[in-house]
Design a protein around this motif. Structure first.
Motif, PDB file in Angstrom:
ATOM      1  N   ASP A  73       0.822  -1.213   0.000  1.00  0.00           N
ATOM      2  CA  ASP A  73       0.000   0.000   0.000  1.00  0.00           C
ATOM      3  C   ASP A  73       0.855   1.262   0.000  1.00  0.00           C
ATOM      4  O   ASP A  73       0.546   2.230  -0.693  1.00  0.00           O
ATOM      5  CB  ASP A  73      -0.928   0.028   1.212  1.00  0.00           C
ATOM      6  CG  ASP A  73      -2.110  -0.914   1.078  1.00  0.00           C
ATOM      7  OD1 ASP A  73      -2.391  -1.372  -0.047  1.00  0.00           O
ATOM      8  OD2 ASP A  73      -2.761  -1.189   2.107  1.00  0.00           O
ATOM      9  N   LEU A  74       1.948   1.266   0.767  1.00  0.00           N
ATOM     10  CA  LEU A  74       2.818   2.444   0.838  1.00  0.00           C
ATOM     11  C   LEU A  74       3.605   2.667  -0.441  1.00  0.00           C
ATOM     12  O   LEU A  74       3.739   3.794  -0.918  1.00  0.00           O
ATOM     13  CB  LEU A  74       3.800   2.307   2.009  1.00  0.00           C
ATOM     14  CG  LEU A  74       3.217   2.398   3.404  1.00  0.00           C
ATOM     15  CD1 LEU A  74       4.265   1.997   4.434  1.00  0.00           C
ATOM     16  CD2 LEU A  74       2.700   3.804   3.683  1.00  0.00           C
ATOM     17  N   ILE A  75       4.129   1.611  -1.021  1.00  0.00           N
ATOM     18  CA  ILE A  75       5.034   1.752  -2.163  1.00  0.00           C
ATOM     19  C   ILE A  75       4.294   1.805  -3.492  1.00  0.00           C
ATOM     20  O   ILE A  75       4.611   2.629  -4.356  1.00  0.00           O
ATOM     21  CB  ILE A  75       6.068   0.601  -2.189  1.00  0.00           C
ATOM     22  CG1 ILE A  75       6.828   0.527  -0.857  1.00  0.00           C
ATOM     23  CG2 ILE A  75       7.030   0.749  -3.361  1.00  0.00           C
ATOM     24  CD1 ILE A  75       7.543   1.810  -0.465  1.00  0.00           C
ATOM     25  N   PHE A  76       3.312   0.954  -3.699  1.00  0.00           N
ATOM     26  CA  PHE A  76       2.642   0.843  -4.998  1.00  0.00           C
ATOM     27  C   PHE A  76       1.147   1.137  -4.941  1.00  0.00           C
ATOM     28  O   PHE A  76       0.485   1.129  -5.964  1.00  0.00           O
ATOM     29  CB  PHE A  76       2.796  -0.576  -5.562  1.00  0.00           C
ATOM     30  CG  PHE A  76       4.214  -1.003  -5.774  1.00  0.00           C
ATOM     31  CD1 PHE A  76       4.958  -0.492  -6.824  1.00  0.00           C
ATOM     32  CD2 PHE A  76       4.825  -1.900  -4.909  1.00  0.00           C
ATOM     33  CE1 PHE A  76       6.271  -0.882  -7.025  1.00  0.00           C
ATOM     34  CE2 PHE A  76       6.141  -2.299  -5.103  1.00  0.00           C
ATOM     35  CZ  PHE A  76       6.860  -1.777  -6.168  1.00  0.00           C
ATOM     36  N   GLY A  77       0.593   1.336  -3.765  1.00  0.00           N
ATOM     37  CA  GLY A  77      -0.854   1.321  -3.660  1.00  0.00           C
ATOM     38  C   GLY A  77      -1.534   2.540  -3.098  1.00  0.00           C
ATOM     39  O   GLY A  77      -1.097   3.682  -3.285  1.00  0.00           O
ATOM     40  N   ALA A  78      -2.611   2.265  -2.385  1.00  0.00           N
ATOM     41  CA  ALA A  78      -3.550   3.285  -1.935  1.00  0.00           C
ATOM     42  C   ALA A  78      -2.924   4.350  -1.043  1.00  0.00           C
ATOM     43  O   ALA A  78      -3.436   5.461  -0.959  1.00  0.00           O
ATOM     44  CB  ALA A  78      -4.713   2.607  -1.205  1.00  0.00           C
ATOM     45  N   LYS A  79      -1.818   4.046  -0.372  1.00  0.00           N
ATOM     46  CA  LYS A  79      -1.184   5.023   0.516  1.00  0.00           C
ATOM     47  C   LYS A  79       0.064   5.654  -0.105  1.00  0.00           C
ATOM     48  O   LYS A  79       0.903   6.210   0.586  1.00  0.00           O
ATOM     49  CB  LYS A  79      -0.830   4.372   1.851  1.00  0.00           C
ATOM     50  CG  LYS A  79      -2.060   3.977   2.649  1.00  0.00           C
ATOM     51  CD  LYS A  79      -1.692   3.409   3.990  1.00  0.00           C
ATOM     52  CE  LYS A  79      -2.945   3.050   4.764  1.00  0.00           C
ATOM     53  NZ  LYS A  79      -2.609   2.457   6.071  1.00  0.00           N
ATOM     54  N   GLN A  80       0.165   5.586  -1.441  1.00  0.00           N
ATOM     55  CA  GLN A  80       1.325   6.183  -2.102  1.00  0.00           C
ATOM     56  C   GLN A  80       1.119   7.665  -2.364  1.00  0.00           C
ATOM     57  O   GLN A  80       2.068   8.442  -2.351  1.00  0.00           O
ATOM     58  CB  GLN A  80       1.633   5.480  -3.426  1.00  0.00           C
ATOM     59  CG  GLN A  80       2.944   5.964  -4.033  1.00  0.00           C
ATOM     60  CD  GLN A  80       3.064   5.702  -5.507  1.00  0.00           C
ATOM     61  OE1 GLN A  80       2.283   6.215  -6.300  1.00  0.00           O
ATOM     62  NE2 GLN A  80       4.036   4.881  -5.854  1.00  0.00           N
ATOM     63  N   ARG A  81      -0.099   8.086  -2.616  1.00  0.00           N
ATOM     64  CA  ARG A  81      -0.390   9.483  -2.966  1.00  0.00           C
ATOM     65  C   ARG A  81      -1.653   9.956  -2.261  1.00  0.00           C
ATOM     66  O   ARG A  81      -2.467   9.155  -1.827  1.00  0.00           O
ATOM     67  CB  ARG A  81      -0.606   9.631  -4.476  1.00  0.00           C
ATOM     68  CG  ARG A  81       0.599   9.299  -5.301  1.00  0.00           C
ATOM     69  CD  ARG A  81       0.293   9.458  -6.775  1.00  0.00           C
ATOM     70  NE  ARG A  81       1.439   9.067  -7.581  1.00  0.00           N
ATOM     71  CZ  ARG A  81       1.817   9.694  -8.671  1.00  0.00           C
ATOM     72  NH1 ARG A  81       1.148  10.726  -9.107  1.00  0.00           N
ATOM     73  NH2 ARG A  81       2.870   9.275  -9.350  1.00  0.00           N
TER      74      ARG A  81
END
Length: 139
Positions: A73-81
């Motif tokens: 989620d942090l690197i590629f997903g919902a929490k990246q932007r």
């Protein structure tokens, strides 16, 4: 720092040679005058092989497997932007995000070189692949 985007490369989990200067290349000197050579390992690793074995064991342990979806989620997903990234303290300098700047559209060669240097020296956030939370890994 929030302007520096770096991830551990896969070789740190499988290839001890990546930590060693086996060819004796001249890699320059540090600010204190010492020559740069093999990576200085932490005290818990007896050598490069031991470091990689322990590194890989940590990566493959149950604790990490149970939380891998959070990393995705942090690197590629919902929490990246966006707001989810801000809430997760996962916001980086705007130039690190894909699609923020069109280098080919810049009229100034100097400006293009400066932005390219920023990207090359401080990293680039990977493309966002998922917009909803990643599912947990199944046991």
């Amino acid at each position: 720092s929030s302007s520096d985007v770096k991830e551990l490369i896969p070789e740190l989990f499988c290839l001890p040679d990546v930590l060693l200067n086996r060819n004796g290349l001249s890699l320059g000197t540090r600010q204190d005058g010492q020559a740069v050579d093999d990576v200085r390992l932490p005290p818990w690793a007896s050598d490069a092989v031991d470091f990689v074995a322990k590194h890989r064991a940590a990566l493959e342990c149950d604790h990490v497997s149970e939380r891998l979806h959070q990393w995705v989620d942090l690197i590629f997903g919902a929490k990246q932007r966006g707001p989810a990234a801000a809430g997760a303290l996962n916001v980086f300098f705007y130039l690190t995000y894909e699609g923020t700047v069109d280098l080919s559209g810049l009229s100034s060669a100097e400006g293009r070189r400066a932005l390219q240097a920023q990207i090359e020296n401080f990293g680039q956030t990977p493309p966002q692949l998922f917009t909803s939370p990643h599912p947990r890994r199944r046991p």
